[in-house]
Write a protein that holds these residues in place. Sequence first.
Motif, PDB file in Angstrom:
ATOM      1  N   UNK A 160     -40.621 -49.198  95.466  1.00 49.51           N
ATOM      2  CA  UNK A 160     -40.824 -50.260  96.450  1.00 49.51           C
ATOM      3  C   UNK A 160     -40.129 -49.881  97.745  1.00 49.51           C
ATOM      4  N   UNK A 161     -40.697 -50.330  98.849  1.00 47.62           N
ATOM      5  CA  UNK A 161     -39.988 -50.193 100.118  1.00 47.62           C
ATOM      6  C   UNK A 161     -40.269 -51.423 100.970  1.00 47.62           C
ATOM      7  N   UNK A 162     -39.323 -51.749 101.833  1.00 45.21           N
ATOM      8  CA  UNK A 162     -39.452 -52.932 102.670  1.00 45.21           C
ATOM      9  C   UNK A 162     -40.092 -52.595 104.010  1.00 45.21           C
ATOM     10  N   UNK A 163     -40.734 -53.591 104.597  1.00 47.35           N
ATOM     11  CA  UNK A 163     -41.284 -53.495 105.955  1.00 47.35           C
ATOM     12  C   UNK A 163     -40.518 -54.476 106.838  1.00 47.35           C
ATOM     13  N   UNK A 164     -39.586 -54.007 107.647  1.00 46.60           N
ATOM     14  CA  UNK A 164     -38.822 -54.907 108.521  1.00 46.60           C
ATOM     15  C   UNK A 164     -39.697 -55.711 109.475  1.00 46.60           C
TER      16      UNK A 164
END
Length: 212
Positions: A160-164
């Motif tokens: 998973x990775x976040x999108x600021x």
Amino acid sequence: MMINLREKILAYGVSTLKNEELLAVIIGNGTKQNSVLDLSQKILCNSDGLNLSLEQLMSFNGIGVAQACKVLASIELGMRKIQSETLPEEVVSVDDVGRHLINKIGNAPQEKLIAVYLNNSYHVICEKIIFIGTVDQATVHPRDILREAVGMSATQVVIAHNHPNGSLMFSKNDQEFTIRLKKCCHLIGINLIDHLIITKKNYSSLKSLNLI
């Protein structure tokens, strides 16, 4: 006011306080024009989820350097507590992972790529931050994820990775990286369960969109 709030904490616990009451306890005192509770409500109404700088806090009448530093330190301490939390070592679903990571990295100002490693029974073995920065094939490699998986004998992984910026859309880079990772996982007998994008309030799944 402060005595009443302290008595409330002693009698019922700090979790019973509203956001403005918690902030009032940290600030300590109000002004002649505004009580500490009124001042706290004003700050909350004029901030984006308490994303405030020292200068912004000090722009409120009644907030000096000491109070502003206390508020910022309290917010930072809360964020560090959330980031230190891990998934329980029990059977988890993709939804469990998604909701957990919303709290953990949803508000992060930089993109963070996290891998959650599981065994055959979907018990969590470990979760690790693999990379901080934009996720693409030029900056992060599948071996960075798989090296950890092999070392802990994990048979399944969710990344998973976040999108600021708050977008739940997968970029072309996201999709290409995931497809490459899935092929590498297949070669060594590891199941890539899903790739999630995390934002402040929600998450999206590459698998549910039939993109992997």
